[in-house]
Design a protein around this motif. Structure first.
Motif, short mmCIF file in Angstrom:
data_model
loop_
_atom_site.label_atom_id
_atom_site.label_comp_id
_atom_site.label_asym_id
_atom_site.label_seq_id
_atom_site.Cartn_x
_atom_site.Cartn_y
_atom_site.Cartn_z
N ALA A 189 23.55 59.29 59.63
CA ALA A 189 24.05 59.85 58.37
C ALA A 189 25.31 60.65 58.64
O ALA A 189 25.45 61.29 59.68
CB ALA A 189 22.98 60.75 57.75
N VAL A 190 26.22 60.62 57.69
CA VAL A 190 27.45 61.40 57.78
C VAL A 190 27.39 62.49 56.71
O VAL A 190 27.21 62.20 55.52
CB VAL A 190 28.70 60.53 57.59
N ALA A 191 27.51 63.74 57.15
CA ALA A 191 27.48 64.89 56.26
C ALA A 191 28.85 65.55 56.24
O ALA A 191 29.23 66.22 57.21
CB ALA A 191 26.41 65.89 56.72
N PRO A 192 29.65 65.37 55.18
CA PRO A 192 30.97 65.99 55.13
C PRO A 192 30.87 67.51 54.99
O PRO A 192 30.30 68.01 54.02
CB PRO A 192 31.62 65.36 53.89
N TYR A 193 31.42 68.19 55.97
CA TYR A 193 31.47 69.66 55.92
C TYR A 193 32.80 70.07 55.31
O TYR A 193 33.69 70.62 55.95
CB TYR A 193 31.30 70.23 57.32
N VAL A 194 32.95 69.71 54.05
CA VAL A 194 34.16 70.01 53.28
C VAL A 194 33.73 70.46 51.89
O VAL A 194 32.65 70.12 51.41
CB VAL A 194 35.10 68.79 53.19
N LEU A 195 34.60 71.20 51.24
CA LEU A 195 34.23 71.80 49.98
C LEU A 195 34.52 70.91 48.77
O LEU A 195 33.78 70.94 47.79
CB LEU A 195 34.96 73.14 49.80
N ALA A 196 35.59 70.14 48.84
CA ALA A 196 36.01 69.40 47.65
C ALA A 196 36.58 68.05 48.04
O ALA A 196 37.07 67.87 49.16
CB ALA A 196 37.05 70.20 46.87
N PRO A 197 36.55 67.08 47.14
CA PRO A 197 37.13 65.77 47.42
C PRO A 197 38.64 65.88 47.65
O PRO A 197 39.29 66.84 47.23
CB PRO A 197 36.83 64.97 46.15
N GLY A 198 39.19 64.87 48.31
CA GLY A 198 40.62 64.85 48.57
C GLY A 198 40.95 63.86 49.67
O GLY A 198 40.13 63.02 50.05
N PHE A 199 42.15 63.97 50.20
CA PHE A 199 42.65 63.01 51.18
C PHE A 199 41.79 62.96 52.44
O PHE A 199 41.38 61.88 52.89
CB PHE A 199 44.10 63.38 51.55
N LEU A 200 41.50 64.11 53.05
CA LEU A 200 40.71 64.11 54.28
C LEU A 200 39.24 63.73 54.05
O LEU A 200 38.67 62.98 54.84
CB LEU A 200 40.84 65.45 54.99
N PRO A 201 38.60 64.22 53.00
CA PRO A 201 37.25 63.73 52.70
C PRO A 201 37.20 62.22 52.49
O PRO A 201 36.23 61.56 52.88
CB PRO A 201 36.86 64.50 51.44
N SER A 215 26.61 61.52 52.62
CA SER A 215 26.30 62.49 51.57
C SER A 215 27.58 62.97 50.90
O SER A 215 28.70 62.70 51.35
CB SER A 215 25.52 63.67 52.15
N ASP A 216 27.40 63.70 49.83
CA ASP A 216 28.53 64.21 49.04
C ASP A 216 29.11 65.46 49.70
O ASP A 216 28.48 66.09 50.56
CB ASP A 216 28.04 64.53 47.62
N VAL A 217 30.31 65.84 49.27
CA VAL A 217 30.91 67.09 49.73
C VAL A 217 30.06 68.26 49.23
O VAL A 217 29.23 68.11 48.33
CB VAL A 217 32.35 67.23 49.22
N LEU A 218 30.27 69.43 49.79
CA LEU A 218 29.49 70.60 49.40
C LEU A 218 29.71 70.95 47.93
O LEU A 218 28.78 71.28 47.20
CB LEU A 218 29.85 71.79 50.28
N GLY A 219 30.96 70.91 47.49
CA GLY A 219 31.27 71.07 46.08
C GLY A 219 30.77 72.37 45.46
O GLY A 219 30.69 73.41 46.11
N ALA A 220 30.39 72.27 44.20
CA ALA A 220 29.95 73.45 43.44
C ALA A 220 28.45 73.67 43.60
O ALA A 220 27.74 73.95 42.63
CB ALA A 220 30.32 73.28 41.98
N SER A 221 27.97 73.56 44.81
CA SER A 221 26.54 73.72 45.05
C SER A 221 26.14 75.19 44.92
O SER A 221 26.95 76.09 45.16
CB SER A 221 26.16 73.20 46.43
N PRO A 222 24.89 75.45 44.55
CA PRO A 222 24.46 76.85 44.39
C PRO A 222 24.57 77.63 45.69
O PRO A 222 24.85 78.84 45.66
CB PRO A 222 23.01 76.73 43.92
N GLU A 223 24.36 76.97 46.82
CA GLU A 223 24.45 77.69 48.10
C GLU A 223 25.86 78.19 48.36
O GLU A 223 26.06 79.30 48.85
CB GLU A 223 24.01 76.77 49.24
N VAL A 224 26.86 77.36 48.05
CA VAL A 224 28.25 77.78 48.25
C VAL A 224 28.56 78.97 47.34
O VAL A 224 29.21 79.94 47.76
CB VAL A 224 29.22 76.62 47.98
#
Length: 245
Positions: A189-201, A215-224
């Motif tokens: 599995a690949v877990a992106p440790y990034v906050l938002a979509p973009g060029f590097l994600p 999996s999806d980027v961390l995004g607007a998750s409650p933990e963040v």
């Protein structure tokens, strides 16, 4: 005494998904702490700019601001770019720069939850290798932090966890995926440790082509959002030296 304004400082991107994700995260923070005024400023590409927000706050008569870098590691932006912008703020503002978001157990929990949302279950952990895929940096401190997060996360029961980087550092995501295959992990599995979509994600996603799960980027998750408020609360303490105080 009014609480300091929380100024969330995002990098900015030409990709509209980046700003949309940042604004969604800020809305979640506001919902969690309605008594705190939360503003957003961007270093590049998007508006409003950090300097523009600071000038507007000063014109309103705001005195205290906590500037929070929306970054996962302490690299160039946190150490250089953001302090430089804050140092040029109107003199009437008392600004405290909060710590970056990572590392945090809450962020690791968010990474794990994203993997479960993508199709894994807790029962899969011992047979699954995970690529912790970050944007990358030339800063050795930032690289060391990612490697340490991978080591600590591995201890929670995964078959293996390997760090990978979309730029500036090695290995790349695709190489880490192949390494985990070679180790004999049943699935990768690949877990992106990034906050938002973009060029590097997007580059991380392409590197995950041979993985079983992305999996999806961390995004607007409650933990963040919770980590943002933790950093805000810590920066409000008078023990920290204020910029421009």
């Amino acid at each position: 005494m009014p609480r300091p304004v929380l100024l969330v400082i995002a990098h900015g991107s030409r990709d509209p998904r980046h700003a949309a994700t940042v604004h969604a995260l800020v809305r979640r923070v506001r919902a969690l702490r309605p008594g705190v005024r939360v503003e957003t400023g961007f270093l590049d590409f998007n508006i409003p700019s950090v300097s523009g927000v600071l000038e507007s706050l000063a014109a309103e008569g705001v005195r205290d601001v906590v500037a929070l870098p929306l970054l996962l590691t302490r690299a160039f932006h946190a150490k250089s770019d953001i302090p430089a912008v804050l140092s040029e703020a109107p003199a009437r503002l008392r600004i405290r720069q909060a710590e970056v978001l990572g590392p945090s157990p809450l962020l690791t929990a968010a990474l794990e939850r994203r993997l479960y949302e993508a199709g894994l279950s807790p029962a899969d952990k011992s047979s699954t290798g995970v690529v912790l895929a970050s944007a990358g940096s030339t800063d050795p401190e930032a690289i060391a932090v990612i490697a340490e997060i991978a080591r600590e996360w591995r201890r929670t029961g995964w078959c293996a966890v390997r760090p990978a980087f979309a730029s500036a550092s090695l290995p790349r995501t695709e190489d880490a995926v192949r390494e985990l295959r070679a180790l004999g992990c049943k699935r990768v599995a690949v877990a992106p440790y990034v906050l938002a979509p973009g060029f590097l994600p997007d580059r991380i996603a392409r590197g995950a082509a041979e993985a079983d799960i992305l999996s999806d980027v961390l995004g607007a998750s409650p933990e963040v959002a919770q980590v943002l408020l933790q950093r805000y609360d810590a920066a409000r303490t008078p023990a920290l030296t204020a910029i421009g105080a």
